[in-house]
Motif scaffolding. Structure first.
Motif, mmCIF file in Angstrom:
data_model
loop_
_atom_site.group_PDB
_atom_site.id
_atom_site.type_symbol
_atom_site.label_atom_id
_atom_site.label_comp_id
_atom_site.label_asym_id
_atom_site.label_seq_id
_atom_site.Cartn_x
_atom_site.Cartn_y
_atom_site.Cartn_z
ATOM 1 N N CYS A 1 -6.143 -5.935 10.104
ATOM 2 C CA CYS A 1 -5.457 -7.083 10.382
ATOM 3 C C CYS A 1 -6.788 -8.429 11.365
ATOM 4 N N SER A 2 -7.767 -8.629 10.488
ATOM 5 C CA SER A 2 -9.140 -9.988 11.369
ATOM 6 C C SER A 2 -7.890 -10.958 13.043
ATOM 7 N N ILE B 1 0.291 -0.997 -0.129
ATOM 8 C CA ILE B 1 -0.224 0.488 -0.096
ATOM 9 C C ILE B 1 1.007 1.147 0.095
ATOM 10 N N TYR B 2 2.078 1.243 0.704
ATOM 11 C CA TYR B 2 2.712 2.612 0.868
ATOM 12 C C TYR B 2 3.407 2.572 -0.206
ATOM 13 N N ALA C 1 -13.067 0.072 2.638
ATOM 14 C CA ALA C 1 -13.543 -1.028 3.106
ATOM 15 C C ALA C 1 -13.930 -2.587 3.185
ATOM 16 N N ALA C 2 -13.177 -2.401 1.605
ATOM 17 C CA ALA C 2 -12.773 -4.380 1.169
ATOM 18 C C ALA C 2 -11.510 -4.039 2.388
ATOM 19 N N SER C 3 -10.621 -3.573 2.248
ATOM 20 C CA SER C 3 -9.217 -3.918 3.219
ATOM 21 C C SER C 3 -9.725 -3.963 5.159
ATOM 22 N N PHE C 4 -10.730 -3.555 5.223
ATOM 23 C CA PHE C 4 -10.312 -4.494 7.150
ATOM 24 C C PHE C 4 -10.241 -5.680 7.468
ATOM 25 N N GLU D 1 -3.696 -6.052 2.910
ATOM 26 C CA GLU D 1 -3.055 -5.543 0.986
ATOM 27 C C GLU D 1 -4.455 -5.782 0.098
ATOM 28 N N THR D 2 -5.469 -6.017 0.560
ATOM 29 C CA THR D 2 -6.553 -6.416 -0.328
ATOM 30 C C THR D 2 -7.142 -4.687 -1.160
ATOM 31 N N PHE D 3 -6.715 -3.272 -0.775
ATOM 32 C CA PHE D 3 -6.391 -2.306 -1.155
ATOM 33 C C PHE D 3 -6.339 -1.892 -2.759
#
Lengths: 662, 52
Positions: free
Chosen positions: A613-614, A396-397, A547-550, A554-556
């Motif tokens: 990260c769950s 992401i960075y 929202a998807a990356s919650f 990395e799904t961002f």
């Protein structure tokens, strides 16, 4: 050196009954390396105390065909546990309600400084189990001038002693045979009990401890000769890296080199992987007729997974540097050095190693806090650990930096992008210190314990162990890209593609695609979420990606890639191309650039702070005590980090606007 | 609608259903694995046979 003991009759294996063996000893004596050598497994090893914080099991077949089950236990200083990891080791040795104690106990002792290891042996022998002493790292001891009279040591101790070099497999066969033979024997009587005349209890009271150490000291004096001075170059190096001024500068320089290298060295490989991903996308487009499967392959799977996979070189380099720091012996020095700064914010020195490990992944880092004795110290560390930027944040960075930061240099040689990356890691670290100070003054008040750490000898990282560690961690990242990220990309593509809307007559393709995405299930969700992120300058597409990356950060990247793939007809969606695309993407209605440098800066700050990260939440909950207590701490952790993320991104965006940036 | 398009649609629906099923099974397993220390975040700290 001999590898036999007086009390091991040959050929006395217990038929084919499984033999249970426990490896125990002080921290950083090579128990996990010996465990790997005995069982052929690849348990993570490192050159600092406290690498193993769990009970791990593996097995091997003895020469007589019996299965020997081996337990690798966390290191301990005595059988009176003072931290959660030591309690795990002691419980395994004594046996619990659902687990029998081991048939044979192997006490692993560091040959260079065996006193504390032999002290543990004096306590272990009182558990009434057959005992073998593995005198490990004898090669390092020989190199530093230590001479050990093994037969005399066997005679003095009255138990089997096997000299080993676990890293090279030396003495491992002899140890296997000794384990097999020892399982037939009754428990030995360590000479300490006969000569000191103590009725050992296994509990380390002051007098008892002093008596045991006195006896151990006598044994060592009679069986070992040691040079007066330690390794000279190691001492000289320590004078620099532990110096109160030079030490922190060396640490910062190492970190700067690491991040510069992550950005520059990985680039050619990342370009190569981009070409590969690009070629795959082109192949899918050319070889299939127009239809949903082609879109799923090109825009969903290849764009989504491919754009995560291209970051593998960077991830591997990060793991390589962490591996070098762990294996060289520098990590323990850095912990010692940082103790004075950490103490000021109420964190124990022992928290440093878990925090630095947090750069790789928060989950094992939180487990590593088991080495911290005091519960409040440990809780404070767990609460701030996810602020350390883990490897999942790196893609992401990198993507946001490539999209928003120009490729120029500062001070003539440092890349501005690498400096930005270092700044993001530092921001997380500084925030961790600040939040820790807050916790220690509000919720977790207690004096910080003094920090004691045994500085391990420096050694060159072993290439095989290092490469195995890098490969294993990188493979896990790839495996995840090929499973969770893949499945997620497929579902996300479906949500972004349906329900279908017919194109209007004469409507440009880009406008039609945008209208399709906007009216899809995902688009509607994005529009519903948009008001929540509008104050941060984000549009509905960024709302979807966040929202998807919650579930996993990395799904961002894969979400951004899929959304962009669906709204353009260019199939060259590589990492660099995605960054360029993000920089140029404009709002269809207003024509304004969406991901401006200011918005990107706010997003970076958001991802530094947000706990997305769950797995980390689940581990925090369990390690903070489990049940309602654990749930409470984990909820607090998630909430304060989300608040910090939202607040930080808001401040950056609003302050930037006020200062005239866009 | 051509045969090729229909085939693509059928395969796409199947792939999407498999992906949804996989994510659901994974989430259920993760919820049940409360006492496991196994890492689910891509780092998998130790490949030992069993851990407690």
């Amino acid at each position: 050196m001999m590898a036999v003991g007086p009390s091991v009759p040959a050929g006395t294996a217990q038929g084919r009954r499984a033999i249970r063996v426990a490896l125990v000893g002080n921290s950083n004596t090579g128990k996990s390396t010996l465990f790997n050598a005995l069982t052929g497994l690849r348990q993570h090893v490192a050159n600092f105390p406290g690498t193993t914080v769990e009970r791990l099991e593996g097995s091997f077949l003895s020469s007589s065909g019996a299965r020997v089950s081996v337990m690798d236990l966390p290191g301990c200083m005595s059988l009176t546990p003072s931290s959660p990891d030591e309690a795990i080791a002691v419980a395994a040795l004594r046996g619990t309600a659902d687990t029998e104690p081991p048939d044979v106990i192997v006490v692993v002792v560091n040959a260079q400084s065996p006193e504390r290891g032999l002290f543990v042996a004096t306590q272990v022998v009182e558990l009434g189990r057959p005992l073998v002493v593995a005198l490990n790292q004898v090669d390092a001891a020989e190199r530093s001038g230590v001479r050990i009279d093994v037969p005399e040591l066997i005679h003095e101790l009255g138990v089997v002693v096997i000299p080993t070099v676990a890293t090279r497999g030396r003495g491992v066969d002899a140890l296997r045979k000794a384990i097999e033979s020892a399982s037939d024997l009754s428990a030995p009587t360590l000479r300490w009990r006969a000569s000191a005349g103590a009725a050992g209890t296994g509990e380390a009271g002051d007098d008892d401890t002093a008596q045991r150490y006195a006896w151990v000291h006598d044994v060592v004096e009679r069986t070992m000769t040691r040079p007066v001075a330690r390794s000279r170059w190691g001492d000289r190096l320590d004078r620099v890296v532990l110096h109160h001024v030079a030490g922190p500068l060396v640490f910062l320089a190492i970190m700067a080199v690491v991040f510069q290298a992550i950005f520059t060295w990985a680039q050619p490989l990342m370009d190569g992987m981009s070409v590969l991903v690009n070629a795959l996308g082109g192949l899918a487009t050319r070889s299939m007729g127009d239809g949903p499967l082609r879109s799923l392959l090109a825009d969903g799977i290849i764009a989504g997974v491919g754009n995560v996979v291209v970051f593998v070189p960077q991830i591997a380099l990060l793991f390589l540097f962490i591996g070098v720091l762990e294996d060289s012996g520098y990590m323990a020095r850095a912990a010692f050095l940082m103790d004075r700064y950490m103490r000021r914010v109420g964190l124990p020195g022992k928290a440093f190693i878990p925090m630095l490990s947090g750069f790789a992944c928060g989950v094992p880092a939180i487990l590593a806090t088991r080495t911290i004795e005091d519960r409040k110290d440990r809780l404070a560390t767990i609460m701030v650990l996810p602020l350390m930027s883990c490897s999942a944040r790196l893609p992401i960075y990198t993507l946001l930096i490539a999209a928003a930061i120009p490729a120029t240099t500062v001070a003539g040689f440092l890349e501005l992008r690498a400096v930005t990356l270092l700044a993001l890691y530092l921001l997380g670290t500084v925030a961790a210190f600040g939040v820790a100070a807050l916790f220690r003054t509000v919720l977790l008040r207690a004096p910080v314990r003094p920090f004691l750490i045994e500085l391990p000898a420096y050694h060159l990282p072993r290439p095989r162990a290092l490469l195995l560690s890098v490969w294993h961690r990188t493979w896990e990242f790839l495996r995840r890209a090929g499973t969770v990220i893949l499945a997620f990309s497929v579902v996300l593509w479906a949500l972004a593609s349906y329900p279908r809307h017919a194109s209007l007559q004469g409507e440009p393709a880009a406008v039609s695609a945008e209208r399709q995405l906007s009216g899809s299930i995902l688009g509607r969700v994005g529009h519903a979420l948009e008001p929540a992120v509008r104050p941060l300058g984000y549009d509905w597409k960024l709302a979807i990606s966040i929202a998807a990356s919650f579930g996993a950060r990395e799904t961002f990247v894969s979400t951004m890639a899929t959304l962009n793939g669906l709204t353009t007809d260019d199939d060259n969606l590589t990492a660099g191309a995605l960054a360029d695309r993000l920089r140029e993407t404009r709002d269809i209605a207003t024509g304004a650039v969406i991901l401006t440098p200011l918005v990107a800066a706010g997003l970076m700050v958001f991802y530094v702070f947000a706990l997305m990260c769950s797995s980390t939440v689940a581990v925090s909950m369990r390690e903070a005590g489990g049940g309602r207590t654990g749930l409470g701490w984990a909820a607090l952790q998630f909430a304060y980090m989300l608040t910090l993320a939202y607040g930080g991104a808001w401040v950056v965006y609003r302050a930037g606007l006020a200062l005239g940036f866009s | 609608m051509s045969d090729s398009f229909t085939m693509q649609l059928v395969v796409t629906v199947a792939v999407v259903l498999v992906a949804i099923g996989y994510l659901i099974v994974r989430a259920v397993r993760a919820a049940r694995r409360r006492n496991s220390a196994a890492c689910d975040c891509g780092c998998s700290p130790a490949p030992a046979e069993r851990r407690r």
